[in-house]
Design an enzyme around this catalytic site. Structure first.
Site, short mmCIF file in Angstrom:
data_model
loop_
_atom_site.label_atom_id
_atom_site.label_comp_id
_atom_site.label_asym_id
_atom_site.label_seq_id
_atom_site.Cartn_x
_atom_site.Cartn_y
_atom_site.Cartn_z
CG HIS A 1 -2.31 -0.62 1.04
ND1 HIS A 1 -3.37 -0.14 0.57
CD2 HIS A 1 -2.42 -2.14 1.01
CE1 HIS A 1 -4.48 -0.98 0.39
NE2 HIS A 1 -3.80 -2.25 0.74
CG HIS B 1 0.54 -8.79 2.14
ND1 HIS B 1 -0.12 -7.78 1.66
CD2 HIS B 1 0.09 -9.89 1.15
CE1 HIS B 1 -0.27 -7.86 0.75
NE2 HIS B 1 -0.25 -9.04 0.16
#
Length: 729
Positions: free
Chosen positions: A246, A481
């Site tokens: 991200h 993650h």
């Protein structure tokens, strides 16, 4: 019969009476125990189903994001720089120009920005001190905002420091200090503050590793970054930041960080985002503790080579979703970047000057320019059968209907790009390594396969873990993650450890957060927490029920958005048009359309009400989904459903087209957005329908559309489907 009156006889008689009297109590205790075990088992099953719903919807969104970005890459690779659609998106592919740092310094200069006397937020002095960093934590805790002058100054100092850091940080433990490792935070400032409260602020005696995904989804992503960057500047040898998937400006367009920054800093938000784009590309990719423990965000693959990773120019990968490309040279002598570059630091140049390329496919002169190019706008207006076939073929070559694993091969084999093979030979290996590190997930089976659920990275098995760790003389892989219900989870014979630090990630009560403390014995110790106080007072039943309702609400919104596709699929099982299908056929159709991999038969009791002899009236079922549609006079049902189904993609394109970051777009930009989306979806949307939609949403009749108002006006809102949904069992 003689009854003994001896003390021994009386004692035995009492014992017998006690045993006889306690038998009913024991039976009752066993029944209660059995009931409780079944009750907890049912709650656990509901919790797992809820978890699958949240995770499936999340990963489907990531896959859509990658498909959309691949489509944009296709436009860049296969249409002329003069085409209107290409011009709309070209700026997001421009690579940071590392050769003009003086110009960047001038562009990001904060000195002309004055801090007014009325400003009551925190003040920073540079070089920044530990007290400055601590004051910043306290200010953000009290909901204060840092002035844009200090934001730009802090980000500039961070950028300068990151540029001298290695790709893989090496750190050591000692008997006097432990290393703290945090996973995804995703804009949850309350989680970071709780970690600091329980564990202490970063210092030379308390080193930290933050394992990526600091931003998106949560509302305080920028504050988290500013806190982490401030401590990084104070303790560069004791605070380590790994890049996550991200930390990517393309992903930020969809998941909220871009919107957050522009909302908080309307005047200087664009500069802040550009500087963050550069910073993200310079974040280290991994950390190794005592030469034995590897910490990275996503994972590994069967080709992971840390020696190669340590040598790559990581800043080239401004977005990990697409490899860097060489410049395209035109016959005039100009490069593609000459034609496209509108960077605020650029200056007029003559055509002979070499410029740094954008992230596009390279091309050769001659053969390349013999290929006729057409814009999508032309296709919409004067499409012919042959052009449609060419567009379809080029879409296939660009990998738009393929998985991430096939995309690289399709690009390498593209006959329209003679340079593509050479490009991927030079950049493809290291690009794949970086994508795998940022996007991959472990799986229980041996092997390594493309991660088609997320659309990026791979799934790797225990055999790959053993081989990669053995090859690099490592003992443990710590990654993040993936959200875990308890905040952490071991797999692969305890050789892989997932740590996730954002509690209440999907919904309040959905999961705990956790962090790791590790000493010289390299044994991880876990500290779990819930940042939201309200969740601590909930019982297990209340917590599961609350999270379940939220997940089912999100799922019903997704079902309603796919209404026409689902009805078409239902009708295949209803050849006589009775309006009824079996529940088995209902489950098959649901998976065929949505492809979420959910246990539809288990979820049936939560999604389907009354049935007639096991047959479902599917038209009535849709009416009972309890979805509140937007209050609009728009009559085009197809256009409405497209908005519902591709709400996030539409917002992403809006954010891209809004180049001045004003939050407003013109009617023409609105039309071009819909043309881009219709081209991506391969559907026809008429100009008349788009115009009607624009007029219906232009509330103040000023000829422009507020992006946020538009997206909220056409957002589906799900209610509760069943009266007993909170406790269906």
């Amino acid at each position: 019969m003689v009854v003994s009156s001896s003390p021994t006889g009386i004692k035995n008689c009492k014992c017998l009476c006690v045993v006889i009297c306690s038998l009913p109590a024991m039976r009752a205790a066993l029944l209660i125990q059995r009931w409780y075990r079944q009750y907890v088992a049912r709650l656990e099953m509901r919790r797992r189903c809820t978890w699958n719903i949240f995770q499936s919807i999340e990963y489907a969104g990531e896959q859509d994001q990658i498909k959309l970005y691949n489509f944009f890459g296709y436009l860049m690779d296969h249409f002329t720089p003069a085409s209107s659609e290409r011009n709309l998106i070209s700026h997001i592919f421009r690579e940071n120009n590392i050769c003009r740092n003086v110009d960047w310094e001038r562009y990001f200069c904060y000195k002309s920005i004055e801090v007014p006397e009325l400003y009551s937020g925190p003040h920073l002095s540079f070089p920044i001190t530990c007290s400055n960093a601590a004051e910043l934590v306290e200010a953000f805790k009290n909901k204060q905002q840092l002035h844009s002058r200090y934001v730009l100054q802090l980000l500039g100092e961070t950028w300068r420091l990151l540029r001298i850091l290695p790709n893989i940080s090496q750190i050591s433990t000692s008997h006097s200090k432990e290393i703290t490792i945090c996973g995804d935070l995703h804009g949850h400032l309350e989680d970071l503050l709780l970690v600091f409260y329980k564990n202490g602020l970063p210092s030379s005696d308390k080193p930290y590793v933050f394992n990526g995904d600091f931003v998106d989804r949560g509302k305080d992503s920028l504050e988290i970054l500013l806190i982490l960057f401030s401590f990084l500047l104070v303790y560069p040898n004791d605070v380590h930041l790994n890049r996550g998937n991200h930390e990517d400006h393309i992903v930020n367009l969809r998941y909220g960080f871009t919107k957050e920054v522009l909302g908080k800093y309307r005047l200087h938000g664009k500069k802040i985002l550009k500087l963050l784009q550069k910073i993200f590309s310079w974040l280290p990719l991994a950390t190794v503790i005592d030469h034995k423990v590897l910490v990275l965000h996503g994972g590994i693959s069967d080709t992971t080579d840390l020696h190669l990773i340590s040598r790559v120019d990581r800043h080239k990968y401004v977005s990990a979703l697409r490899p860097p490309k060489r410049k395209r040279q035109y016959r005039s002598g100009m490069t593609e970047s000459d034609l496209e570059d509108d960077d605020p630091t650029s200056k007029p140049v003559d055509s002979s000057r070499r410029r740094v390329h954008s992230l596009t496919h390279s091309s050769s002169t001659g053969t390349r320019h013999e290929v006729q190019r057409r814009s999508l706008q032309g296709l919409n207006n004067r499409v012919t059968c042959s052009v449609e076939e060419e567009l379809k073929e080029r879409r296939r070559q660009a990998g738009l209907s393929q998985s991430y694993g096939d995309l690289r091969n399709s690009l390498a084999n593209s006959d329209s790009d003679p340079d593509s093979g050479e490009l991927l030979d030079s950049y493809g290996d290291e690009w794949k390594q970086i994508v795998d590190m940022l996007w991959s997930d472990p799986m229980p089976q041996d092997g390594c396969v493309p991660n088609e659920v997320r659309g990026g990275g791979c799934y790797w098995g225990p055999d790959v873990t053993e081989e990669v760790l053995r090859r690099h003389n490592l003992t443990l892989l710590i990654r993040s993650h993936e959200c875990k219900q308890e905040g952490y989870e071991f797999c692969h014979n305890r050789r892989v450890l997932t740590i996730f630090s954002a509690s209440n990630y999907y919904e309040v009560g959905s999961n705990r957060g956790a962090y790791i403390r590790m000493g010289p014995d390299l044994v991880p110790h876990f500290i779990q927490y819930q940042a939201n106080r309200a969740t601590r007072a909930l019982t297990l039943r209340q917590s599961v029920g609350r999270t379940e309702r939220s997940a089912l609400r999100a799922l019903r919104e997704k079902l309603f958005a796919h209404k026409s596709d689902l009805i078409s699929s239902f009708q295949e099982y209803d050849p006589e048009n009775t309006g009824l299908i079996s529940l088995g056929h209902w489950a098959c159709a649901m998976e065929a359309v949505l492809r979420l991999g959910l246990p539809w038969r288990v979820l049936r009791s939560q999604l389907v009400g009354d049935t007639l002899d096991g047959m479902l009236d599917y038209q009535l079922w849709f009416r009972e989904l309890a979805i509140t549609e937007p209050n609009t006079e728009l009559s085009n049902a197809s256009l409405l459903e497209t908005m519902y189904k591709h709400h996030s993609n539409l917002e992403t394109i809006f954010r891209i087209i809004d180049t001045d970051n004003s939050g407003l777009i013109s009617f023409e930009e609105f039309r071009q957005t819909w043309k881009l989306l219709s081209s991506h979806l391969q559907t026809e949307i008429s100009d008349e329908a788009i115009s009607d939609l624009a007029v219906s949403i232009d509330f103040n009749k000023d000829g422009s559309i507020d992006i946020n108002e538009f997206m909220e006006a056409f957002r589906l809102v799900g209610g509760d489907l069943l009266q007993n949904e909170g406790d269906p069992h």
